[in-house]
Scaffold this motif. Structure first.
Motif, mmCIF file in Angstrom:
data_model
loop_
_atom_site.group_PDB
_atom_site.id
_atom_site.type_symbol
_atom_site.label_atom_id
_atom_site.label_comp_id
_atom_site.label_asym_id
_atom_site.label_seq_id
_atom_site.Cartn_x
_atom_site.Cartn_y
_atom_site.Cartn_z
ATOM 1 N N GLU A 81 0.850 -1.186 0.000
ATOM 2 C CA GLU A 81 0.000 0.000 0.000
ATOM 3 C C GLU A 81 0.888 1.240 0.000
ATOM 4 O OE1 GLU A 81 -1.387 0.585 4.419
ATOM 5 O OE2 GLU A 81 -1.299 -1.578 3.994
ATOM 6 N N HIS A 82 0.359 2.353 -0.458
ATOM 7 C CA HIS A 82 1.125 3.594 -0.512
ATOM 8 C C HIS A 82 1.264 4.201 0.883
ATOM 9 C CE1 HIS A 82 1.554 4.139 -4.869
ATOM 10 N NE2 HIS A 82 0.362 3.571 -4.979
ATOM 11 N N GLY A 83 2.419 4.834 1.130
ATOM 12 C CA GLY A 83 2.660 5.522 2.390
ATOM 13 C C GLY A 83 2.804 7.017 2.176
ATOM 14 N N MET A 84 3.364 7.698 3.173
ATOM 15 C CA MET A 84 3.501 9.150 3.114
ATOM 16 C C MET A 84 4.614 9.596 2.168
ATOM 17 S SD MET A 84 1.089 10.180 5.025
ATOM 18 C CE MET A 84 1.498 11.919 5.224
ATOM 19 N N ASN A 85 5.607 8.736 1.948
ATOM 20 C CA ASN A 85 6.717 9.068 1.055
ATOM 21 C C ASN A 85 6.320 8.752 -0.385
ATOM 22 O OD1 ASN A 85 9.086 9.395 -0.354
ATOM 23 N ND2 ASN A 85 10.318 8.056 0.953
ATOM 24 N N LEU A 86 6.046 9.789 -1.162
ATOM 25 C CA LEU A 86 5.585 9.592 -2.538
ATOM 26 C C LEU A 86 6.672 9.044 -3.452
ATOM 27 C CD1 LEU A 86 3.429 12.831 -2.983
ATOM 28 C CD2 LEU A 86 2.685 10.538 -2.296
ATOM 29 N N ARG A 87 7.934 9.116 -3.008
ATOM 30 C CA ARG A 87 9.037 8.596 -3.819
ATOM 31 C C ARG A 87 9.283 7.108 -3.558
ATOM 32 N NH1 ARG A 87 12.426 12.617 -5.659
ATOM 33 N NH2 ARG A 87 13.217 10.962 -7.033
ATOM 34 N N ALA A 88 8.668 6.580 -2.524
ATOM 35 C CA ALA A 88 8.797 5.147 -2.235
ATOM 36 C C ALA A 88 7.820 4.370 -3.114
ATOM 37 C CB ALA A 88 8.524 4.876 -0.766
ATOM 38 N N LYS A 89 8.189 3.152 -3.454
ATOM 39 C CA LYS A 89 7.370 2.320 -4.338
ATOM 40 C C LYS A 89 6.655 1.225 -3.547
ATOM 41 C CE LYS A 89 9.109 4.518 -7.880
ATOM 42 N NZ LYS A 89 8.301 5.428 -8.716
ATOM 43 N N PRO A 90 5.365 1.004 -3.825
ATOM 44 C CA PRO A 90 4.657 -0.092 -3.152
ATOM 45 C C PRO A 90 5.301 -1.438 -3.474
ATOM 46 C CG PRO A 90 3.101 1.388 -4.226
ATOM 47 C CD PRO A 90 4.466 1.776 -4.704
ATOM 48 N N LEU A 91 5.287 -2.316 -2.512
ATOM 49 C CA LEU A 91 5.825 -3.663 -2.670
ATOM 50 C C LEU A 91 4.915 -4.469 -3.597
ATOM 51 C CD1 LEU A 91 8.073 -5.563 -1.446
ATOM 52 C CD2 LEU A 91 6.357 -6.228 0.248
ATOM 53 N N THR A 92 5.507 -5.288 -4.451
ATOM 54 C CA THR A 92 4.722 -6.139 -5.353
ATOM 55 C C THR A 92 4.858 -7.604 -4.940
ATOM 56 O OG1 THR A 92 6.542 -6.504 -6.922
ATOM 57 C CG2 THR A 92 5.172 -4.536 -7.252
ATOM 58 N N CYS A 93 3.924 -8.418 -5.407
ATOM 59 C CA CYS A 93 3.975 -9.853 -5.114
ATOM 60 C C CYS A 93 5.262 -10.472 -5.655
ATOM 61 C CB CYS A 93 2.765 -10.547 -5.728
ATOM 62 S SG CYS A 93 1.191 -10.043 -5.020
ATOM 63 N N GLN A 94 5.659 -10.006 -6.828
ATOM 64 C CA GLN A 94 6.876 -10.518 -7.446
ATOM 65 C C GLN A 94 8.091 -10.208 -6.570
ATOM 66 O OE1 GLN A 94 6.252 -12.131 -10.169
ATOM 67 N NE2 GLN A 94 8.292 -12.709 -10.878
ATOM 68 N N GLU A 95 8.108 -9.011 -5.996
ATOM 69 C CA GLU A 95 9.221 -8.624 -5.128
ATOM 70 C C GLU A 95 9.248 -9.456 -3.851
ATOM 71 O OE1 GLU A 95 10.581 -4.062 -5.616
ATOM 72 O OE2 GLU A 95 8.537 -4.308 -4.879
ATOM 73 N N ILE A 96 8.088 -9.725 -3.298
ATOM 74 C CA ILE A 96 8.024 -10.517 -2.068
ATOM 75 C C ILE A 96 8.695 -11.868 -2.277
ATOM 76 C CG2 ILE A 96 6.475 -11.734 -0.487
ATOM 77 C CD1 ILE A 96 4.493 -9.414 -0.826
ATOM 78 N N GLN A 97 8.392 -12.511 -3.403
ATOM 79 C CA GLN A 97 8.996 -13.810 -3.693
ATOM 80 C C GLN A 97 10.502 -13.684 -3.918
ATOM 81 O OE1 GLN A 97 7.107 -16.465 -3.186
ATOM 82 N NE2 GLN A 97 5.583 -14.903 -2.691
ATOM 83 N N ALA A 98 10.911 -12.610 -4.581
ATOM 84 C CA ALA A 98 12.342 -12.388 -4.835
ATOM 85 C C ALA A 98 13.087 -12.109 -3.533
ATOM 86 C CB ALA A 98 12.516 -11.220 -5.810
ATOM 87 N N PHE A 99 12.469 -11.368 -2.623
ATOM 88 C CA PHE A 99 13.065 -11.109 -1.308
ATOM 89 C C PHE A 99 13.349 -12.430 -0.604
ATOM 90 C CE2 PHE A 99 12.316 -6.661 -1.588
ATOM 91 C CZ PHE A 99 12.849 -6.035 -0.466
ATOM 92 N N LYS A 100 12.342 -13.291 -0.560
ATOM 93 C CA LYS A 100 12.444 -14.535 0.195
ATOM 94 C C LYS A 100 13.475 -15.498 -0.388
ATOM 95 C CE LYS A 100 7.657 -14.436 1.871
ATOM 96 N NZ LYS A 100 6.334 -15.099 1.842
#
Length: 379
Positions: A81-100
């Motif tokens: 989800e989006h936060g207060m920092n507009l320059r930050a990017k929301p996490l994606t499902c693809q990224e979650i798997q790549a992180f793990k």
């Protein structure tokens, strides 16, 4: 105050169900993974940030910067989800798997968690279990935490991110830590509401969440004002330790010769397990939230990782929605609706009318038999 923050309840329910209705990019796999690149030490966080290795090393004891900089937290603990920092990017499902899948990335993630714990006056005792304890400078850090309430938002973000990355056991320890400090030790009065409204309901595992709600209820003062679970079910609920003792007693009976026959022991065990199951079913400590969004289909992210229990909960959001309204269902019980009863009564009246036309009036015994056949409808 015992008033519940229902906006918080809806927000956390949406998170627990993996953001139902969230529209994923059709070209997600082709998009650049900003959060992953940051954790691989390839880019700096934005705006005007540092590479993660530099941050983890140079900010380890720099509490002033950690307090005053508001751009790094969305990069250290990204969410879908989006936060207060507009320059930050929301996490994606693809990224979650790549992180793990990346040992290097997950090691940095644990270091980032330890960095923030240290900032809050907490130490990660065991990386395997997630066990926590107070740091030596806890009094000073707790004072800062009590003073600046925006840290409550940060902690909620950290808890959510832990869940996304597969560290649900870390979540449980952190929530329990804050419940203990706010309700038992009463060292963090300005964190208390966030701990109850937000921290507590980041736990996706229903069983673990029930245990924590019960723990909070046990230590909340005054107990009668506790608004985060139905009191009747909290009274019936038996924590896991009590259930384990019940199983142990059953095993002890089975191992003790000469006291009861095998059939008798087996019957006792069966009865104990049935009682335990009833207690568990009766102790659904979920808040009742009528959120239309929860009824929508969960995003595909839920089916791509996490433990079986959480996947099951995410896949059956409608079933859990029924659990949320279980109090209403219990009031209704298994009684038939008035319409059904009225319909059966009309059938009975019709049978009696036919009897008058075709033959002598049936005896009271015959009428009782008809009534019994129609489902014991009162006449």
């Amino acid at each position: 105050s015992g008033r519940r923050n229902w906006n918080a309840a809806k927000d956390l329910q949406r998170y627990r169900h993996h953001y139902p209705g969230l529209i994923q990019s059709e070209n997600e796999e082709e998009e650049e993974m900003w959060n992953l690149s940051f954790y691989k030490n390839e880019i700096s966080f934005l705006p005007q940030g540092l590479h993660i290795e530099t941050l983890l090393e140079s900010w380890w004891d720099n509490y002033e910067v950690l307090e005053e900089n508001h751009s790094y937290i969305q990069w250290l603990f990204p969410l879908r989800e989006h936060g207060m920092n507009l320059r930050a990017k929301p996490l994606t499902c693809q990224e979650i798997q790549a992180f793990k899948k990346s040992k290097e990335v997950m090691q940095r993630f644990i270091r980032a968690y330890q960095l923030m714990l240290r900032f809050y006056g907490i130490i990660l005792v065991n990386e395997e279990t997630g066990e926590l304890k107070r740091a030596e400078n806890w009094a000073e850090r707790f004072q800062n935490l009590n003073r600046f309430s925006h840290n409550n938002l940060r902690i909620t973000r950290i808890l959510k991110c832990l869940g996304e990355m597969g560290y649900e056991h870390y979540q449980v320890h952190l929530v329990k830590f804050f419940l203990t400090e706010t309700l038992v030790n009463e060292t963090l009065p300005n964190v208390k509401r966030s701990a109850l409204d937000y921290f507590l309901f980041t736990i996706r595992s229903k069983r673990k969440r029930r245990e924590l709600v019960h723990y909070a209820w046990q230590h909340f003062k005054p107990r009668g004002s506790f608004a985060w679970g139905p009191h009747d079910k909290l009274l019936k609920y038996r924590p896991r330790s009590a259930k384990s003792q019940l199983h142990q007693k059953a095993e002890d009976k089975e191992e003790t010769p000469g006291k009861k026959s095998d059939d008798s022991v087996e019957e006792d065990q069966k009865q104990s397990l049935e009682e335990e199951q009833k207690a568990g079913d009766a102790a659904d400590l979920q808040p009742e939230v009528n959120d239309e969004g929860v009824k929508e289909k969960s995003s595909e992210c839920a089916s791509k990782g996490g433990d079986g229990e959480e996947e099951k909960e995410a896949s059956f959001t409608q079933q859990e929605e029924e659990d949320l309204n279980s109090e209403t269902e219990e009031v209704q019980g298994t009684a038939e609706s008035d319409c059904t009863k009225e319909s059966k009564k009309r059938k009975l009246d019709g049978n009696m009318a036919d009897a008058k036309k075709t033959g002598p009036v049936k005896s009271p015994t015959d009428i009782e038999n008809i009534s019994r056949n129609l489902g014991e409808c009162a006449i």
